[in-house]
Motif scaffolding. Sequence first.
Motif, PDB file in Angstrom:
ATOM      1  N   UNK A 150       0.817  -1.397   0.349  1.00 23.89           N
ATOM      2  CA  UNK A 150       0.289   0.161   0.012  1.00 23.89           C
ATOM      3  C   UNK A 150       0.787   1.389   0.096  1.00 23.89           C
ATOM      4  N   UNK A 151       2.384   1.283   0.827  1.00 25.53           N
ATOM      5  CA  UNK A 151       2.595   2.514   0.604  1.00 25.53           C
ATOM      6  C   UNK A 151       3.462   2.778  -0.321  1.00 25.53           C
ATOM      7  N   UNK A 152       4.396   1.610  -0.875  1.00 24.17           N
ATOM      8  CA  UNK A 152       4.747   1.585  -2.400  1.00 24.17           C
ATOM      9  C   UNK A 152       4.588   1.779  -3.732  1.00 24.17           C
ATOM     10  N   UNK A 153       3.248   1.312  -3.485  1.00 27.78           N
ATOM     11  CA  UNK A 153       1.994   1.097  -4.497  1.00 27.78           C
ATOM     12  C   UNK A 153       2.562  -0.102  -5.656  1.00 27.78           C
ATOM     13  N   UNK A 154       2.936  -1.027  -5.172  1.00 31.38           N
ATOM     14  CA  UNK A 154       3.822  -1.295  -5.893  1.00 31.38           C
ATOM     15  C   UNK A 154       3.665  -3.964  -5.696  1.00 31.38           C
ATOM     16  N   UNK A 155       3.910  -3.719  -7.011  1.00 28.08           N
ATOM     17  CA  UNK A 155       3.062  -5.377  -6.622  1.00 28.08           C
ATOM     18  C   UNK A 155       3.904  -6.287  -5.371  1.00 28.08           C
ATOM     19  N   UNK A 156       2.813  -7.318  -4.366  1.00 24.48           N
ATOM     20  CA  UNK A 156       3.652  -7.798  -3.567  1.00 24.48           C
ATOM     21  C   UNK A 156       4.275  -9.602  -4.233  1.00 24.48           C
ATOM     22  N   UNK A 157       5.278  -9.933  -3.886  1.00 23.88           N
ATOM     23  CA  UNK A 157       6.002 -10.678  -4.154  1.00 23.88           C
ATOM     24  C   UNK A 157       5.571 -12.175  -3.960  1.00 23.88           C
ATOM     25  N   UNK A 158       5.112 -12.934  -4.971  1.00 21.13           N
ATOM     26  CA  UNK A 158       5.268 -14.087  -3.774  1.00 21.13           C
ATOM     27  C   UNK A 158       6.230 -14.823  -3.449  1.00 21.13           C
ATOM     28  N   UNK A 159       6.337 -15.877  -2.305  1.00 15.82           N
ATOM     29  CA  UNK A 159       7.230 -16.751  -1.698  1.00 15.82           C
ATOM     30  C   UNK A 159       8.383 -17.186  -2.677  1.00 15.82           C
ATOM     31  N   UNK A 160       7.928 -17.594  -3.753  1.00 19.64           N
ATOM     32  CA  UNK A 160       8.595 -18.450  -4.882  1.00 19.64           C
ATOM     33  C   UNK A 160       9.446 -17.027  -5.821  1.00 19.64           C
ATOM     34  N   UNK A 161       9.093 -16.227  -6.117  1.00 21.81           N
ATOM     35  CA  UNK A 161       9.196 -14.788  -6.461  1.00 21.81           C
ATOM     36  C   UNK A 161      10.484 -14.689  -5.793  1.00 21.81           C
ATOM     37  N   UNK A 162      10.011 -14.555  -4.275  1.00 25.69           N
ATOM     38  CA  UNK A 162      11.374 -13.921  -3.538  1.00 25.69           C
ATOM     39  C   UNK A 162      12.217 -15.104  -3.011  1.00 25.69           C
ATOM     40  N   UNK A 163      12.174 -16.374  -3.124  1.00 31.46           N
ATOM     41  CA  UNK A 163      13.013 -17.480  -3.120  1.00 31.46           C
ATOM     42  C   UNK A 163      13.938 -17.677  -4.513  1.00 31.46           C
ATOM     43  N   UNK A 164      13.031 -16.697  -5.712  1.00 32.55           N
ATOM     44  CA  UNK A 164      14.467 -16.759  -7.421  1.00 32.55           C
ATOM     45  C   UNK A 164      14.914 -15.485  -6.405  1.00 32.55           C
ATOM     46  N   UNK A 165      14.592 -14.552  -5.776  1.00 29.79           N
ATOM     47  CA  UNK A 165      15.893 -13.434  -5.520  1.00 29.79           C
ATOM     48  C   UNK A 165      17.003 -13.902  -4.855  1.00 29.79           C
ATOM     49  N   UNK A 166      17.261 -15.002  -3.937  1.00 29.34           N
ATOM     50  CA  UNK A 166      18.288 -15.231  -3.470  1.00 29.34           C
ATOM     51  C   UNK A 166      19.292 -15.839  -3.772  1.00 29.34           C
ATOM     52  N   UNK A 167      20.397 -16.163  -2.817  1.00 26.73           N
ATOM     53  CA  UNK A 167      21.872 -17.076  -3.692  1.00 26.73           C
ATOM     54  C   UNK A 167      21.236 -18.285  -3.404  1.00 26.73           C
ATOM     55  N   UNK A 168      22.077 -18.919  -3.875  1.00 28.90           N
ATOM     56  CA  UNK A 168      22.326 -20.447  -3.811  1.00 28.90           C
ATOM     57  C   UNK A 168      23.096 -20.827  -2.145  1.00 28.90           C
ATOM     58  N   UNK A 169      23.437 -20.161  -1.748  1.00 34.27           N
ATOM     59  CA  UNK A 169      24.149 -19.886  -0.093  1.00 34.27           C
ATOM     60  C   UNK A 169      23.076 -19.499   0.279  1.00 34.27           C
ATOM     61  N   UNK A 170      22.213 -18.299   0.814  1.00 31.80           N
ATOM     62  CA  UNK A 170      21.133 -18.411   1.120  1.00 31.80           C
ATOM     63  C   UNK A 170      19.503 -19.434   1.616  1.00 31.80           C
TER      64      UNK A 170
END
Length: 85
Positions: A10-30
């Motif tokens: 609501x504050x940023x007026x952007x789309x909220x990422x789903x968990x699988x999309x967040x997961x894709x943003x992490x490194x293999x070590x993370x």
Amino acid sequence: MTQVAYQINERRNTEVLRNDELWDLTTADQKLALYDLHRFGYRLLFVRNMSSGPLAIISQHDDIAVIYADGEVDLRPKITLREYH
């Protein structure tokens, strides 16, 4: 997570990422670190893109932790999440 993500949306007026999309943003070590912490109840809240690489913000109930791009876990980070009412 849903409430915090929704409020940030609501504050940023952007789309909220789903968990699988967040997961894709992490490194293999993370991913490995989060996989180990998941059995203790930690879950991925969001990922911040930093100059040093992605920073994964995770939580277990009211405890916040971070996983750095190299997989290092900080269970007592000096960060505060904003709450919106």
